[in-house]
Design an enzyme around this catalytic site. Structure first.
Site: not given
Lengths: 592, 636
Positions: B32, B35, B111-112, B168, B469, B542
């Site tokens: 994301s 990161d 990709t966002p 860091d 029917l 059916s």
């Protein structure tokens, strides 16, 4: 390039190639680079041919007969190679565990042959592809690393290279010490973990001090299996992974393989399918210098993807058309289409939306190409725009482009009922195109709705649409500008001469060099056309396309210039400067 | 482009040669915004010197104006800097970026990290050889790390780089790196991710991106760029698979040439190889591998070629050409993993179009086994699938196709689902295996076919499918119609609901699943009889459209004649020939059609009959006339 050490056959072959390339129209400099002969030799060979035909091209017999001199006798070299590829030296009863110059010398003694001088051995190694090299920067870095561990370790730079000796397909594993000494072994396939562990075991056994490995071309994971294996050795092996990998130096690669230009020109002479203006070339797939026949190069993958897309369109569209803008991207797209449907002619026409303001050279090129390829060419001009006298000078680039290009394109698609139009747009051209789909949907009003575009997974393209809707398909989406040029170069694709530098009449206007291509261009007060050596990086309407001053008159020079240039491709297009995000807006309106 | 400019300036020929031989690596970055993903991609673009001066100048200006790095270069701006781009609101948001180094060309699917993540990431990952999963060293393995890794494993990416970023900010601590790596490995093992390389780095400061970090002497592994440049490309793995070529297009420029064009999905092919065309099962031999550059002695996965065969074989778009001895499986029912990609939920039983390879078929999800919580990997029961949900499903399609499990061959196991009305791509999936033991059975080609048998009997074989029917008059009408056809010398067979349940289907009850199976078997038997050249009459309630559509799908166009006996329920109940309505009303029969189970009336039945108050002979006359109109009954 010192060709004096070459055997006569090799030299003759190069001379013949040089003549063929000269006859095919390449410049002396280009031929010289391609066949690796000096320019005077190329000229001499060409002259000899003109005077006395092919026989005259061949060298007169040189001092010693071939093979008797310093070069290794061919049969001996074959035997040595067979021994080397199949075995480690100790398996042949030699004292060494890995191959090295000492081991080779020992082999000669064992075979009862005179031992060649040391410096010749280096040349043989080069012929086998065994000349690991790094760029100067990388080499400095490597030396620094070696120095840092040298107080208690013997550092070795390890990597692998494909062997280049013609008759043996093999891979070479090498270890180069801090003083340049080489140890190597060979295997049949690209080396795997087992090949490496065996190699390192042998290497470590040859050294008194612990060995530190500097690895390139393969990567280890700390704590991984291989790392554990190294720690388990006595003494343990230590290692560092390098960011760089060895390159085959051009000299080594070409000493045993014909240079690419030669191969291509052979195919050129072979035969030309009568329907195609595309000169046949040796297929990329089987190029002999391909380093690994099982890995497609990036261009081969791009080519296959583009062909796949084109075939999908033709299979699923009712009435496809290819938009032909006459530029270099169009040229590549057209070339790919010829390949995709070979031996058939592409089953769709070309459509040129003509603003009437293209360069004269473009119109000429367009008509020649369509005729040569045997494809139908539809030229559409917005007649309403013509009637209103729309032009870039009085109306500005925005209105001119909108009416003569965007509107005209919609008119043409509607008039002929085309449902899918191929376009030559690329994702790297501009940030807003990075997200563009390969199949881009347009409503019945030709609008691009960003919210209504479809995800594209794998190589599955959904080409279904309702009546009236249309698709713009971009088969070269994933190509970059360099890929386009490289492909034009490799495949010898014809392009409009305007891309090459030549003296042309230009005026400087608003910081841009505009070519005075015909009498319709109104000159402002004080403007006098000057002859300058210029070329064009992109082609469009001449009043809207800036020229760059350049001396690049061959393809390689153009590519060189492009790579060294410091501004991006679209700088020359007046259209992009109009307003921020202007491409985006134009796309929504239906322009590419 | 400083790092290569020496070679470009001195020997452009050598440079081009080098570039010509570069391989291509496609990868996806997962992570994301926090990161440092954009910073990492920006850094890779910057380090590969793919930026022009005008772009760099813009970057410097933007960094000063809106950057988050106090005036230093903000690499993230290279990737998502333009407001226009952020605001353009594309729903499926995968950006492709390009860079190359001396050794390789790269395509990055970016990709966002926010909403729509699953859909975007699956799309971007589908073409990737490798995934970089970013982990913030300060936070370690997070929920989203698990989600990204799960999606990566789902789409079948074998190689994963765990980029432990922002080292860091944790003092370049080896202990932190080891702890995160151990956590990650424990989790990745569950997913079956094996090839994992972890690299401690700082995208912001440039540690271990292109050069070995001076701050992390304890790390001996590759730098990120070093790894990306040398890792084996996935494409090579595809060569080891079985040969597959989904036929894209039949190339017939003239009578002398007939080639089958397509992209090789897997494996290797050479002239002389024996092949099998699927699903038909016909066999032949490769005669030539045609390309515009000349015939090839060998073609490999990833190449687009045109195959010419020794024999005249009927092959069309959508067929798969395989090695004769290692054919694909052929099936029409599968277990699959499905990713849903649109707002409107996926409903089992609804028909969608499915595109797999070069074939498009009709598909129905018959059952959702379970959906998966992408964050916890938990299995959950589900009746439908919402946007971005992933599930294990059973899938049924309208005709058998050649396929491979997705793990074996991506191109013949991956599919998309398309909405039949909007034409939008609404889902993507991966076939896992065939259901009903239909795999390993390959259609045997027979020379005496349906048309031959039909011609012998002087008729066009078909199914007359009565639906309506209970008590509507299906059996009576079918019986009368069969008599009439027999009188004309037609060869017929009547499949009656009650009769079939005494034999073939006596193991089936009346649950929903059994009813579906009942109809499936009847439809299959009817299909065999049509193949034998008969005119088949079936009389089953059916009640569900999906089953009737399934039956229709088994047969060829024009072979399935749906006859809707449209007797109103009041009339049928009044007739009640078997006393069933009375029992149902008393609650003695459950799921009785028309009482407590719906009857879905046909929308486009070929023939519709209303029997109330009509003479039966008259009705049969009418049906005969309709059959003549439909071209089923051709008078001899």
């Amino acid at each position: 390039m010192d060709a004096r050490n070459l055997p006569a056959e090799e030299l003759n072959e190069r001379r013949r190639e040089a003549v063929r390339l000269r006859l095919a129209g390449m410049t002396v400099a280009a031929v010289s680079a391609a066949v690796r002969l000096s320019a005077p030799t190329v000229i001499a060979a060409h002259k000899a041919y003109l005077a006395g035909g092919w026989d005259a091209v061949l060298l007169r017999r040189r001092g010693r007969s071939a093979g008797s001199g310093r070069k290794l006798d061919a049969s001996v070299e074959r035997r040595l190679l067979t021994a080397m590829v199949g075995h480690t030296p100790d398996a042949l009863g030699l004292p060494q565990r890995l191959w090295s110059d000492e081991a080779i010398a020992a082999w000669f003694v064992q075979q009862g042959l005179p031992v060649p001088p040391r410096r010749s051995l280096g040349r043989y190694r080069a012929g086998w592809g065994l000349q690991p090299a790094l760029s100067d920067d990388d080499d400095r870095q490597l030396h620094a690393l070696m120095k840092s561990v040298a107080h208690d370790h013997d550092p070795f730079w390890c990597g692998s290279l494909p062997g280049t000796a013609a008759e043996h397909r093999h891979w070479l594993l090498f270890a180069r010490g801090s003083r340049g000494q080489l140890h190597w072994s060979a295997c049949q396939n690209p080396p795997d973990t087992d090949d490496w562990t065996r190699f390192w075991q042998r290497l470590a056994a040859e050294r008194k001090r612990p060995v530190h490995l500097l690895l390139s071309g393969l990567t280890l994971t700390p704590g991984g299996e291989l790392d554990r294996w190294m720690s388990a050795q006595t003494p343990p092996l230590s290692w560092t992974a390098l960011p760089m990998s060895p390159t085959v130096t051009p000299a080594a690669a070409q000493s045993s393989n014909p240079p690419p230009a030669v191969t291509r020109s052979n195919a050129h002479v072979a035969a030309a399918p009568h329907h195609s203006a595309i000169k046949p070339r040796a297929p990329m797939q089987t190029t002999p210098e391909a380093i690994d026949p099982d890995t497609l190069t990036h261009l081969q993958r791009l080519e296959a993807e583009s062909i796949h897309i084109m075939r999908e369109v033709v299979a699923e569209a009712e009435n496809p058309v290819m938009l032909y803008s006459i530029g270099k991207d169009s040229a590549v797209m057209l070339h790919l289409a010829m390949k995709a449907f070979y031996p058939a002619v592409p089953p769709f026409p070309l459509l040129h939306v003509d603003t009437t303001w293209k360069f004269k050279a473009m119109y000429q090129f367009r008509d020649e190409m369509a005729k040569k390829l045997g494809m139908d060419l539809i030229v559409h001009i917005n007649q309403e725009g013509v009637a209103k006298g729309i032009n870039p000078f009085t109306h500005g680039s925005a209105i001119h482009t909108d009416i003569m290009k965007t509107e005209a394109l919609k008119q043409a698609l509607d008039k002929y009922g085309f449902d899918v139009a191929f376009g030559g747009a690329r994702r790297d051209e501009e940030k807003s195109r990075a997200k563009e789909r390969v199949f881009s949907f347009r409503t019945a009003q030709h609008r691009w709705d960003p919210k209504n575009q479809r995800p594209e997974l794998w190589n599955l393209y959904n080409a279904r649409k309702h009546k009236g809707e249309s698709i713009r398909a971009f088969p070269i989406s994933n190509w970059t500008e360099l890929d386009i040029w490289q492909y034009i170069y490799l495949q010898n694709i014809p392009i409009v001469p305007l891309y090459f530098s030549a003296p042309r009449p230009v005026v400087e206007r608003d910081g841009t060099l505009i070519m005075v291509d015909d009498e319709r261009m109104p000159l402002r007060a004080g403007e006098v056309p000057q002859m300058k050596s210029v070329r064009f990086r992109t082609l469009g309407c001449y009043p809207l396309t800036g020229a760059v001053e350049s001396n690049a008159s061959s393809l390689t020079e153009i590519i060189q210039e492009m790579l060294l240039t410091k501004t991006s491709e679209r700088q020359g297009r007046v259209i992009d400067h109009d307003s921020a995000g202007s491409m985006e807006k134009k796309k929504q309106e239906g322009y590419f | 482009m400083a790092h290569v400019s020496d070679l470009i300036a001195q020997d452009i020929g050598a440079y081009l040669k080098q570039h010509e031989h570069k391989s291509l690596l496609r990868f996806i970055t997962c992570g994301s915004v926090d990161d440092g993903k954009s910073t990492l991609i920006g850094r890779l673009l910057y380090e590969s010197k793919m930026l022009f001066e005008d772009q760099l100048a813009a970057l410097e200006a933007d960094s000063k104006k809106v950057g988050t790095q106090g005036g230093d270069l903000d690499f993230a701006l290279l990737v998502d800097g333009l407001a226009a781009e952020r605001e353009q609101g594309i729903t499926i948001d995968v950006a492709y970026r390009f860079f190359s180094t001396d050794r390789r060309k790269f395509i990055v699917a970016d990709t966002p990290g926010h909403e729509q993540y699953t859909r975007n990431m699956v799309t971007g990952a589908s073409t990737a050889d490798l995934a970089i999963i970013l982990v913030d060293a300060r936070h370690g393995v997070q929920t989203q790390t698990r989600r990204h890794s799960f999606l990566v494993s789902l789409i079948g990416i074998k190689r994963v780089v765990v980029a432990i970023n922002k080292m860091d900010l944790v003092g370049y601590s080896e202990a932190t790196f080891r702890r995160i790596l151990d956590d990650y490995r424990a989790f990745a093992a569950q997913l079956g991710l094996e090839d994992i390389v972890a690299i401690p780095m700082s995208a912001l400061k440039g540690d271990n991106i292109t050069s070995q970090s001076e701050q992390m002497g304890w790390y001996h592994g590759p730098t990120l760029m070093g790894y990306l440049e040398t890792v084996e490309v996935d494409q090579k793995r595809r060569l080891k698979g079985p040969f597959r070529l989904p036929v894209q297009w039949v190339n017939r420029p003239n009578l002398d040439f007939r080639g089958f064009a397509g992209t090789i999905a897997s494996g290797v092919i050479e002239p002389g190889a024996a092949i099998r065309v699927q699903p038909s099962g016909r066999t032949s031999t490769i005669k030539r591998i045609v390309t515009a550059d000349g015939d090839l002695p060998r073609a490999i996965a990833g190449q687009s070629v045109t195959l010419v065969l020794e024999d005249e074989v009927d092959i069309s778009r959508g067929d798969v050409i395989s090695h004769k001895d290692t054919p694909a499986e052929v099936a029409d029912q599968f277990e699959a993993t499905l990713v849903w990609m649109q707002d409107e939920p996926m409903m089992p039983g609804r028909a969608y179009l499915m595109k797999i390879g070069t074939r498009t078929v009709t598909a129905t999800v018959t059952d959702i086994k379970h959906k998966v919580n992408v964050n916890t990997l938990e299995h959950l029961a589900a009746k439908q699938l919402a946007l971005n949900e992933i599930a294990q499903v059973k899938l049924s399609i309208d005709r058998p196709i050649a396929f491979d499990p997705y793990e074996s061959v991506r191109e013949t196991g991956g599919f998309i689902l398309i909405d039949r009305i909007s034409n939008a791509t609404i889902g993507a999936g991966m076939l896992r295996f065939a259901l009903r033991r239909s795999h390993n059975i390959h259609m045997q080609h027979v020379d005496v076919d349906k048309a031959t048998r039909g011609a012998m009997k002087g008729q066009k074989p078909c199914v007359l499918w009565f639906t309506g029917l209970s008590g509507a008059g299906k059996s009576t009408l079918a019986n009368q119609l069969e008599k009439r056809l027999n009188a004309l010398g037609r060869h017929t067979y009547l499949l009656d609901g009650d009769n079939v349940r005494h034999g073939l289907n006596k193991d089936l009850g009346f649950t929903e699943a059994d009813r579906v199976e009942n109809i499936r078997r009847v439809a299959e038997v009817a299909k065999l009889m049509v193949d034998a050249g008969l005119i088949v009459l079936t009389a089953f309630i059916s009640p569900f459209r999906s089953e009737r559509r399934m039956a229709r799908g088994l047969l060829e166009d024009g072979e399935f004649i749906e006859i809707f006996v449209d007797t109103p329920i009041a009339v049928a109940e009044e007739r009640d020939p078997k006393g069933l309505y009375k029992k149902a009303r008393r609650g003695e029969i459950k799921n009785f059609t028309g009482i407590d189970s719906p009857y879905e009336a046909p929308e486009n039945a070929e023939i519709r009959i209303d029997t109330s108050g009509r003479d039966i002979e008259q009705t049969v006359d009418e049906m005969m006339q309709r059959l003549r109109d439909l071209g089923i009954l051709i008078d001899a």
